[in-house]
Design a protein around this motif. Structure first.
Motif, PDB file in Angstrom:
ATOM      1  N   LEU A  52       0.778  -1.087   0.174  1.00  0.00           N
ATOM      2  CA  LEU A  52      -0.143   0.006   0.041  1.00  0.00           C
ATOM      3  C   LEU A  52       0.810   1.333   0.050  1.00  0.00           C
ATOM      4  CD1 LEU A  52      -3.011  -1.070   2.484  1.00  0.00           C
ATOM      5  CD2 LEU A  52      -2.887  -1.484  -0.055  1.00  0.00           C
ATOM      6  N   GLY A  53       2.114   1.032  -0.151  1.00  0.00           N
ATOM      7  CA  GLY A  53       3.072   2.374  -0.250  1.00  0.00           C
ATOM      8  C   GLY A  53       3.594   2.626   1.099  1.00  0.00           C
ATOM      9  N   VAL A  54       3.380   1.971   2.284  1.00  0.00           N
ATOM     10  CA  VAL A  54       3.977   2.281   3.616  1.00  0.00           C
ATOM     11  C   VAL A  54       4.861   1.498   3.985  1.00  0.00           C
ATOM     12  CG1 VAL A  54       2.760   2.314   6.052  1.00  0.00           C
ATOM     13  CG2 VAL A  54       1.355   2.719   4.228  1.00  0.00           C
ATOM     14  N   GLY A  55       5.810   1.942   4.194  1.00  0.00           N
ATOM     15  CA  GLY A  55       7.207   1.035   4.687  1.00  0.00           C
ATOM     16  C   GLY A  55       7.203   0.797   5.930  1.00  0.00           C
ATOM     17  N   LEU A  56       6.330   0.102   6.673  1.00  0.00           N
ATOM     18  CA  LEU A  56       6.531  -0.396   7.953  1.00  0.00           C
ATOM     19  C   LEU A  56       6.326  -1.793   7.840  1.00  0.00           C
ATOM     20  CD1 LEU A  56       4.129   2.298   9.735  1.00  0.00           C
ATOM     21  CD2 LEU A  56       6.614   1.862  10.016  1.00  0.00           C
ATOM     22  N   ARG A  57       6.696  -2.455   8.951  1.00  0.00           N
ATOM     23  CA  ARG A  57       6.848  -4.144   9.044  1.00  0.00           C
ATOM     24  C   ARG A  57       5.506  -4.452   9.646  1.00  0.00           C
ATOM     25  NH1 ARG A  57      11.293  -6.209   7.363  1.00  0.00           N
ATOM     26  NH2 ARG A  57      11.068  -7.971   8.462  1.00  0.00           N
ATOM     27  N   VAL A  58       4.501  -4.609   8.939  1.00  0.00           N
ATOM     28  CA  VAL A  58       3.217  -5.232   9.217  1.00  0.00           C
ATOM     29  C   VAL A  58       2.657  -5.668   8.061  1.00  0.00           C
ATOM     30  CG1 VAL A  58       0.785  -4.184   9.825  1.00  0.00           C
ATOM     31  CG2 VAL A  58       2.867  -2.775  10.581  1.00  0.00           C
ATOM     32  N   PHE A  59       1.898  -6.949   8.256  1.00  0.00           N
ATOM     33  CA  PHE A  59       1.003  -7.594   7.266  1.00  0.00           C
ATOM     34  C   PHE A  59      -0.425  -8.210   8.114  1.00  0.00           C
ATOM     35  CE2 PHE A  59       3.916 -11.142   8.173  1.00  0.00           C
ATOM     36  CZ  PHE A  59       2.871 -12.129   8.483  1.00  0.00           C
ATOM     37  N   VAL A  60      -1.057  -8.280   7.134  1.00  0.00           N
ATOM     38  CA  VAL A  60      -2.701  -8.758   7.289  1.00  0.00           C
ATOM     39  C   VAL A  60      -2.654 -10.238   6.295  1.00  0.00           C
ATOM     40  CG1 VAL A  60      -3.740  -7.096   7.911  1.00  0.00           C
ATOM     41  CG2 VAL A  60      -4.026  -7.918   5.802  1.00  0.00           C
ATOM     42  N   TYR A  61      -3.508 -11.121   6.995  1.00  0.00           N
ATOM     43  CA  TYR A  61      -3.483 -12.484   6.369  1.00  0.00           C
ATOM     44  C   TYR A  61      -5.151 -12.808   6.677  1.00  0.00           C
ATOM     45  CZ  TYR A  61      -2.681 -14.300  11.099  1.00  0.00           C
ATOM     46  OH  TYR A  61      -2.621 -14.548  12.404  1.00  0.00           O
ATOM     47  N   HIS A  62      -5.536 -13.790   5.739  1.00  0.00           N
ATOM     48  CA  HIS A  62      -6.747 -14.355   5.823  1.00  0.00           C
ATOM     49  C   HIS A  62      -6.655 -15.583   4.734  1.00  0.00           C
ATOM     50  CE1 HIS A  62     -11.123 -14.636   6.003  1.00  0.00           C
ATOM     51  NE2 HIS A  62     -10.970 -15.427   5.122  1.00  0.00           N
ATOM     52  N   CYS A  63      -6.169 -16.830   5.276  1.00  0.00           N
ATOM     53  CA  CYS A  63      -5.704 -17.859   4.700  1.00  0.00           C
ATOM     54  C   CYS A  63      -5.863 -19.040   5.369  1.00  0.00           C
ATOM     55  CB  CYS A  63      -4.117 -17.704   4.692  1.00  0.00           C
ATOM     56  SG  CYS A  63      -3.226 -18.958   3.831  1.00  0.00           S
ATOM     57  N   ASP A  64      -6.527 -19.960   4.617  1.00  0.00           N
ATOM     58  CA  ASP A  64      -7.067 -21.137   5.047  1.00  0.00           C
ATOM     59  C   ASP A  64      -7.690 -21.487   6.511  1.00  0.00           C
ATOM     60  OD1 ASP A  64      -6.793 -23.847   4.111  1.00  0.00           O
ATOM     61  OD2 ASP A  64      -4.871 -24.421   5.011  1.00  0.00           O
ATOM     62  N   GLY A  65      -8.551 -20.379   6.544  1.00  0.00           N
ATOM     63  CA  GLY A  65      -9.170 -20.638   7.753  1.00  0.00           C
ATOM     64  C   GLY A  65      -8.557 -19.655   9.111  1.00  0.00           C
ATOM     65  N   HIS A 131       5.869 -15.450   2.566  1.00  0.00           N
ATOM     66  CA  HIS A 131       5.772 -14.722   1.467  1.00  0.00           C
ATOM     67  C   HIS A 131       5.470 -13.230   1.984  1.00  0.00           C
ATOM     68  CE1 HIS A 131       3.729 -13.576  -2.600  1.00  0.00           C
ATOM     69  NE2 HIS A 131       3.357 -12.449  -1.865  1.00  0.00           N
ATOM     70  N   GLU A 132       4.581 -12.972   2.915  1.00  0.00           N
ATOM     71  CA  GLU A 132       4.343 -11.493   3.495  1.00  0.00           C
ATOM     72  C   GLU A 132       5.646 -11.088   4.287  1.00  0.00           C
ATOM     73  OE1 GLU A 132       2.056 -10.140   2.165  1.00  0.00           O
ATOM     74  OE2 GLU A 132       1.165 -11.957   1.379  1.00  0.00           O
ATOM     75  N   THR A 133       6.472 -11.787   4.742  1.00  0.00           N
ATOM     76  CA  THR A 133       7.566 -11.541   5.481  1.00  0.00           C
ATOM     77  C   THR A 133       8.778 -10.905   4.376  1.00  0.00           C
ATOM     78  OG1 THR A 133       7.100 -12.772   7.342  1.00  0.00           O
ATOM     79  CG2 THR A 133       9.246 -12.060   7.398  1.00  0.00           C
TER      80      THR A 133
END
Length: 186
Positions: A52-65, A131-133
């Motif tokens: 999203l163009g934000v250079g911070l170490r954050v991610f969200v996930y919605h995967c396999d329940g 992947h997100e890391t």
């Protein structure tokens, strides 16, 4: 909370290591909400702040329940087993290639309120966490493909209609992952 545009392959922010989060404040909670809304809108498995163009170490996930977010994540590999499987990325829309990842990982980090969090789950969730890391380190999954597949992938990316919309600066760049065993052809 709002759905935000996703940065596409070729945007320099995707190749820049994200900074550690130091303030667990209302701005961080807004970022997590925007990431979550955008991920749901795109029906993806994960989304990192640099997308999203934000250079911070954050991610969200919605995967396999499993659904959630991690701030300043790290992960530990459990065992030596690897998995091969199709992988895609919201920053490389409509394309997928087989990619090798560790079969099991345990992720550690914090939630948006600064509480410690540990995440482990299915093989698909392990793939998503890795992947997100990688995104937070400026590494894209195409960097982890074997050389022949990477060459084909880059040709497909360069011919994609959306590629012309991406920022042409520093494109294409192949970057090695700082994580053990990542970035090596198998």
């Amino acid at each position: 909370m709002a759905i935000q545009p996703i940065r596409l392959f070729g945007d320099p922010v995707l190749r820049t290591r994200a900074a550690e989060v130091v303030d667990f404040d209302v701005e961080l909670r807004k970022l997590v909400a925007d990431l979550t809304d955008t991920l749901r809108d795109e029906a993806g498995a994960g989304l990192a702040a640099p997308q999203l163009g934000v250079g911070l170490r954050v991610f969200v996930y919605h995967c396999d329940g499993f659904e959630g977010h991690l701030v300043n994540p790290t992960f530990d590999v459990v065992g030596e087993d690897m998995q091969d499987g199709p992988e895609g990325c919201l920053s490389i829309p409509g394309m997928r290639w087989d990619c090798t990842r560790h079969l099991h990982v345990i992720a550690n980090g914090w939630n948006m309120h600064g509480d410690p969090v540990q995440v482990e789950g299915t093989e698909l969730l392990a793939r998503c966490i890795q992947h997100e890391t990688d995104h937070l380190d400026g590494v894209l999954f195409v960097d982890r493909l074997d050389p022949e597949t990477r060459k084909r992938a880059m040709a497909e990316i360069r011919s994609a209609p959306w590629f012309a919309q991406a920022d042409p600066v520093d494109r294409p760049v192949i970057k090695a992952s700082p994580h053990p065993l990542f970035g090596k052809a198998r």
